[in-house]
Design a protein around this motif. Structure first.
Motif, PDB file in Angstrom:
ATOM      1  N   THR A 106       0.824  -1.221   0.000  1.00 12.84           N
ATOM      2  CA  THR A 106       0.000   0.000   0.000  1.00 12.84           C
ATOM      3  C   THR A 106       0.854   1.264   0.000  1.00 12.84           C
ATOM      4  O   THR A 106       0.320   2.368   0.043  1.00 12.84           O
ATOM      5  N   ASN A 427      -1.777   6.387   4.150  1.00 15.60           N
ATOM      6  CA  ASN A 427      -0.580   5.706   3.605  1.00 15.60           C
ATOM      7  C   ASN A 427       0.663   6.578   3.698  1.00 15.60           C
ATOM      8  O   ASN A 427       1.475   6.617   2.781  1.00 15.60           O
ATOM      9  N   ARG A 460      -5.360   2.755   0.633  1.00 16.42           N
ATOM     10  CA  ARG A 460      -4.750   2.575  -0.691  1.00 16.42           C
ATOM     11  C   ARG A 460      -5.800   2.344  -1.766  1.00 16.42           C
ATOM     12  O   ARG A 460      -5.690   2.870  -2.886  1.00 16.42           O
TER      13      ARG A 460
END
Length: 478
Positions: A106, A427, A460
């Motif tokens: 991710t 992320n 993600r």
């Protein structure tokens, strides 16, 4: 629901994963390390992938299957990708292995490792290479190298692509994927060359580049990029983090001689403005902490680039910076890079659309009969896209709040719990306090690690594919 085509698509992606594992296997052999963790995984994944890829199915592929299979593929890719870590015996449990590989795929860069430099080079290479694979997307990677997946591939790309609007560079989806990866590979090779010329060893330059162009942030050094003490490398990495935060369609336009069209992008201008403002504010805020202006400016530019690109590298412990600087960095964690880039976060295009919708709503208070459309790059944005942006933002905030509450059950501070959840769902990688640049995620309970792992996947895939996967109605035949 076309289950056979979904399984066939899953099989093709697993075949690609088996091929990708050959590279870290080669690295392990070169450095005379135990190759068995990779060999066992390659055999298992290749056999299962081949069996699934040979299933015969109808070519029908619609949005429901598309979103469901994207979520399923990322889960399977992560589970099998964690096996080399598990077989190596270097991790405490499978959940730690899963957390680390999901953080890689991710491009989050959060880690449970306390002594990175003690791990075998093959394992560290797979850790960084996984983020490079996930940077452009697992399915886009598959379509670029194995185009004949079957079904309506644009549905798959739309489900996996970041941003409010998915568009193709050329009419054929497979060709668009190949163009994207050619740009991606050129940027990768260019950065490796630049880092080597700046004094970084080839292995370190390679794994650092993998983590830069995907804006993943994994380093093979405990002190991240600061461990090298090479200002030239810091500048190179800063430039490439910002470049890879841009929509890759911008590079395509420049390559095809349409640079002026690329520069007229509203999102590009908004992104550059955000970067410039953040650098100015933080530079003047942290200037008293440094001996020289150049060092202060270099660290400021690097940390702004690493946070807005959601790369997660560090050259300074920004958790010790003044409150104003930390606040700006947290806002950049929310913002993220451009749509169509490898960066995470909300994406600049969504935030820009919400600003313009807010301005339209305020204007309607004084001009209730005025009909005004929201535009992006001079084109009207349809109301369904606008509604989707606000639904996404609402779900993002709700999921962030839920993750923060669950993580806070460990008894950590609000700053640790909130920024850990934010860093995972955006992320980004590092947060503040205990999960800052000098910390890690090893101290969290199994429940918190599971929650944060799911948050990384949700962030993600931008929420919808994972939620579709979890809906019971998705799996009904009608």
């Amino acid at each position: 629901m076309n289950y056979k085509l979904m399984l066939r698509t899953l099989g093709r992606t697993l075949q690609v994963e088996a091929l990708c594992l050959l590279l870290p296997l080669l690295v392990a052999l070169v450095y005379r390390e135990d190759p068995r963790p990779f060999l066992l995984t390659i055999v298992l994944v290749a056999v299962l992938g081949t069996l699934l890829a040979h299933l015969h199915s109808r070519p029908d592929f619609y949005s429901r299957e598309g979103y469901a299979v994207v979520g399923l593929i990322w889960l399977a890719f992560s589970l099998f990708g964690a096996l080399p870590f598990w077989f190596s015996g270097e991790f405490h449990g499978f959940l730690d292995c899963l957390f680390e590989i999901v953080s890689g795929f991710t491009t989050t860069g959060a880690s449970i490792l306390t002594d990175i430099e003690s791990l075998p080079r093959g394992i560290l290479f797979w850790r960084s290479f996984s983020s490079w694979i996930g940077g452009m997307g697992v399915l886009i990677f598959t379509l670029a190298f194995l185009p004949k997946v079957g079904g309506r591939t644009q549905v798959l790309v739309q489900a996996e692509s970041p941003g409010p609007v998915s568009s193709k560079l050329v009419p054929k989806t497979a060709q668009s994927s190949q163009i994207l990866y050619m740009i991606y590979i050129v940027l990768t090779l260019l950065e490796i060359l630049c880092l080597c010329l700046a004094g970084m060893p080839l292995y370190d330059a390679s794994v650092t580049t993998f983590a830069t162009v995907c804006t993943g942030g994994f380093s093979v050094m405990n002190a991240s990029i600061a461990a090298y003490g090479l200002p030239a490398c810091e500048i190179i990495i800063t430039v490439f983090m910002l470049l890879c935060s841009l929509n890759f369609a911008v590079f395509f336009l420049v390559i095809t001689g349409r640079a002026r069209q690329a520069l007229r992008s509203d999102e590009l201008r908004f992104f550059l403005l955000a970067v410039a403002l953040a650098i100015v504010v933080i530079f003047f805020d942290v200037r008293p902490l440094y001996d020289t202006l150049s060092h202060a400016l270099r660290d400021t530019c690097f940390q702004v680039a690493t946070i807005i690109s959601t790369a997660g590298f560090s050259t300074a412990d920004f958790a010790q910076w003044p409150t104003l600087s930390q606040t700006v960095l947290v806002l950049l964690m929310f913002l993220g890079g451009c749509a169509g880039s490898t960066a995470g976060g909300l994406k600049c295009s969504r935030v820009l659309l919400m600003f313009r919708c807010g301005r339209r709503s305020v204007r309607r208070l004084s001009h209730p009969r005025e009909v005004k459309v929201v535009k992006l790059d001079g084109k009207a944005v349809d109301e369904s896209t606008v509604n989707t942006v606000f639904v996404f933002f609402s779900l993002y905030c709700l999921l962030l709040a839920a993750a923060t509450i669950l993580v806070s059950l460990d008894g950590s501070s609000l700053t640790t719990s909130f920024t850990a959840a934010l860093a995972c769902i955006s992320n980004v990688g590092p947060g503040l306090d205990a999960v800052g640049p000098t910390g890690n995620f090893a101290f969290f309970s199994p429940l918190s690690k599971l929650v944060l792992t799911l948050a990384m996947l949700i962030g993600r895939l931008e929420i919808f594919p994972v939620l579709v996967l979890l809906l019971p109605s998705t799996w009904k035949r009608s």
